[in-house]
Scaffold this motif. Structure first.
Motif, short mmCIF file in Angstrom:
data_model
loop_
_atom_site.label_atom_id
_atom_site.label_comp_id
_atom_site.label_asym_id
_atom_site.label_seq_id
_atom_site.Cartn_x
_atom_site.Cartn_y
_atom_site.Cartn_z
N LEU A 153 0.81 -1.28 -0.20
CA LEU A 153 0.28 -0.17 0.30
C LEU A 153 1.04 1.49 -0.17
N LEU A 154 0.43 2.60 -0.26
CA LEU A 154 1.17 3.65 -0.99
C LEU A 154 0.79 4.50 0.06
N MET A 155 1.18 5.15 1.47
CA MET A 155 0.38 7.13 1.61
C MET A 155 1.23 7.66 0.80
N ILE A 156 1.01 8.65 0.16
CA ILE A 156 1.16 9.71 -0.10
C ILE A 156 1.01 11.19 0.33
N SER A 157 1.64 12.09 1.30
CA SER A 157 1.18 13.96 0.91
C SER A 157 1.91 14.18 -0.03
N PRO A 158 1.35 14.93 -1.44
CA PRO A 158 2.27 15.34 -2.52
C PRO A 158 2.60 16.54 -2.13
N ASN A 159 4.04 17.27 -2.75
CA ASN A 159 4.39 17.67 -2.30
C ASN A 159 3.59 19.38 -3.62
N GLU A 160 3.44 18.71 -4.73
CA GLU A 160 2.08 19.55 -5.17
C GLU A 160 1.69 18.91 -6.38
N ASP A 193 -4.01 14.34 2.47
CA ASP A 193 -3.96 15.84 3.31
C ASP A 193 -4.13 17.08 1.59
N ARG A 194 -2.53 16.85 0.76
CA ARG A 194 -2.22 17.43 -0.43
C ARG A 194 -2.90 16.42 -1.58
N LYS A 195 -3.92 16.68 -2.61
CA LYS A 195 -4.78 16.08 -2.97
C LYS A 195 -3.62 16.17 -4.55
N ILE A 196 -4.28 15.32 -5.42
CA ILE A 196 -3.42 14.94 -7.22
C ILE A 196 -4.50 15.57 -7.96
N ASP A 197 -4.82 15.28 -9.08
CA ASP A 197 -5.26 15.57 -9.83
C ASP A 197 -6.12 14.34 -10.51
N GLY A 198 -7.55 14.48 -10.70
CA GLY A 198 -7.49 12.93 -11.32
C GLY A 198 -8.48 12.33 -9.97
N ASP A 199 -8.55 10.87 -10.68
CA ASP A 199 -8.71 9.63 -9.28
C ASP A 199 -8.41 8.76 -9.07
N GLN A 207 -2.20 38.03 3.15
CA GLN A 207 -1.94 37.33 3.11
C GLN A 207 -0.64 36.21 3.09
N ILE A 208 -0.06 35.14 4.00
CA ILE A 208 0.59 34.36 3.13
C ILE A 208 0.25 32.92 2.65
N LYS A 209 0.46 33.00 1.89
CA LYS A 209 -0.46 31.51 1.27
C LYS A 209 0.94 30.34 1.31
N GLY A 210 0.61 29.07 1.16
CA GLY A 210 1.14 28.20 1.51
C GLY A 210 1.91 28.21 0.04
N LEU A 211 2.74 26.60 -0.21
CA LEU A 211 3.13 26.91 -1.57
C LEU A 211 2.86 26.52 -2.87
N SER A 212 2.13 27.51 -3.98
CA SER A 212 1.67 28.23 -5.02
C SER A 212 0.81 26.23 -5.06
N GLY A 213 1.42 25.71 -5.96
CA GLY A 213 1.48 24.25 -6.35
C GLY A 213 0.51 23.41 -5.62
N SER A 214 0.61 23.36 -4.39
CA SER A 214 -0.35 22.36 -3.39
C SER A 214 -1.90 22.85 -3.28
N THR A 215 -2.74 21.45 -2.81
CA THR A 215 -4.09 22.02 -3.47
C THR A 215 -4.53 22.81 -2.13
N PRO A 216 -4.44 22.78 -1.20
CA PRO A 216 -4.73 23.70 0.09
C PRO A 216 -4.23 24.84 0.03
N ALA A 217 -2.96 25.12 -0.54
CA ALA A 217 -3.02 26.97 -1.11
C ALA A 217 -4.27 27.26 -1.49
N ALA A 218 -4.46 27.02 -2.38
CA ALA A 218 -6.08 27.78 -3.65
C ALA A 218 -6.88 27.06 -3.10
N GLU A 219 -7.27 26.27 -2.42
CA GLU A 219 -8.18 25.89 -1.81
C GLU A 219 -8.35 27.19 -0.22
#
Length: 334
Positions: A108-115, A137-143, A177-189
């Motif tokens: 099994l793979l667990m991952i918290s993606p950088n971007e 925590d952070r998403k990938i694109d797709g399912d 506003q101080i954002k997180g890493l721009s390419g990570s999904t939590p930053a945009a959300e």
């Protein structure tokens, strides 16, 4: 004659496509996601299972805590061995880490993606090879994953925005506003949610900077923001370390009037809850790591032979000085 040639070419192409599908290569070559039997890797309580955990970085206290929560929860499942990898904020290294887990044929793979975007294909590759994938925590694109575990970042951002609108600056004002890493999904959300939360109020976000989720970067960016916008009244930081960094920059500039709100609320001495309790932050918003829930999902898939929901939403809570001590004690019970 020309039409006949075209027809033959079309038939040949269709045949090649069918052969490729039969060989099972189209999902990797065309980006399709293969259907996965969620219990395929399950051998019950008598099995032994290796889990690969790919962490985006260990520079953030939140991610250290996530790994610790996974380690602690997995320690209670005798069938589990967890191997950890630290991508150190490097997308290419995280891709390599996941490739390594695939080569090792982890169960099994667990991952918290950088971007999101740079990690999507390699996660899909693992999933299409029949490896269950738990995304944290952070998403990938797709399912192409078995389950996603995380709090609703739009809701958390909205919760922070409403706190600004109702409590921090009810009469309005200028903030940064101080954002997180721009390419990570939590930053945009978290940004979108915050804007929803202050909508209709006279609060103006005069500038936004990328603090990369780190305290030192948040401090540097805040120093520059204060010089460019000396008339601001408050700071919305998308995590507590960046909020603490902004606080330090404000202290150095003798701006004791500024107010700070963060996100994470780690129940540790250096975390956001204590920062609220001690008055450095006006508030934070709980963002559970999901580590224990990830191990529980792995147990269901590998040991119990049960499916898991595609998405698991963790609960958040606003932490203020009024409830900080109680929440800190509750989260540290047991």
């Amino acid at each position: 004659m020309r039409e006949t040639t075209k027809s033959l070419v079309a038939v040949t192409c269709a045949a090649v496509a069918l052969i490729a599908a039969g060989c099972g290569t189209t999902s990797e070559n065309t980006g399709q996601v293969r259907a996965q039997d969620p219990t395929k890797n399950c051998h019950g309580p008598n099995g032994k299972y290796t889990i690969g955990m790919s962490q985006a970085n260990l520079a953030e206290p939140y991610r250290v805590r996530m790994d610790d929560d996974i380690r602690q929860a997995a320690g209670k499942v005798p069938q589990f061995e967890v191997q950890f990898a630290d991508a150190a904020k490097d997308n290419s290294k995280q891709v390599s880490d996941v490739e390594n887990f695939i080569t090792k044929q982890v169960d099994l793979l667990m991952i918290s993606p950088n971007e999101a975007a740079p990690l999507t294909d390699v996660v899909k590759k693992a999933y299409n090879k029949g490896i269950p994938v738990v995304v944290l925590d952070r998403k990938i694109d797709g399912d192409a994953f078995s389950t996603y575990i995380g709090a609703d970042n739009v809701q958390i951002g909205r919760q922070a925005g409403e706190y600004f609108r109702n409590t921090v600056l009810p009469q309005g004002g200028k903030i940064v506003q101080i954002k997180g890493l721009s390419g990570s999904t939590p930053a945009a959300e978290r940004e979108q949610g915050f804007k929803d939360g202050i909508q209709g109020s006279p609060i103006e976000i005069v500038a936004t900077a990328d603090g990369e989720w780190e305290r030192s970067v948040g401090q540097q960016k805040m120093d520059a923001l204060l010089k460019a916008h000396p008339d601001i009244q408050a700071v919305y930081a998308q995590n507590d370390p960046m909020a603490e960094g902004a606080y330090l920059a404000a202290q150095a500039a003798n701006r004791n009037d500024l107010k700070f709100v963060g996100i994470d609320g780690l129940p540790i001495p250096s975390g956001g809850i204590k920062a609220v309790e001690e008055g450095r932050l006006q508030a934070t918003n709980l963002y559970p790591t999901g580590g224990a829930e990830a191990v529980e999902a792995a147990k269901k898939l590998l040991v119990d032979c049960q499916p898991v929901p595609k998405s698991q939403t963790l609960q958040t809570q606003l932490v203020t000085k009024d409830n900080a001590a109680e929440i800190y004690a509750r989260l540290n019970q047991g």
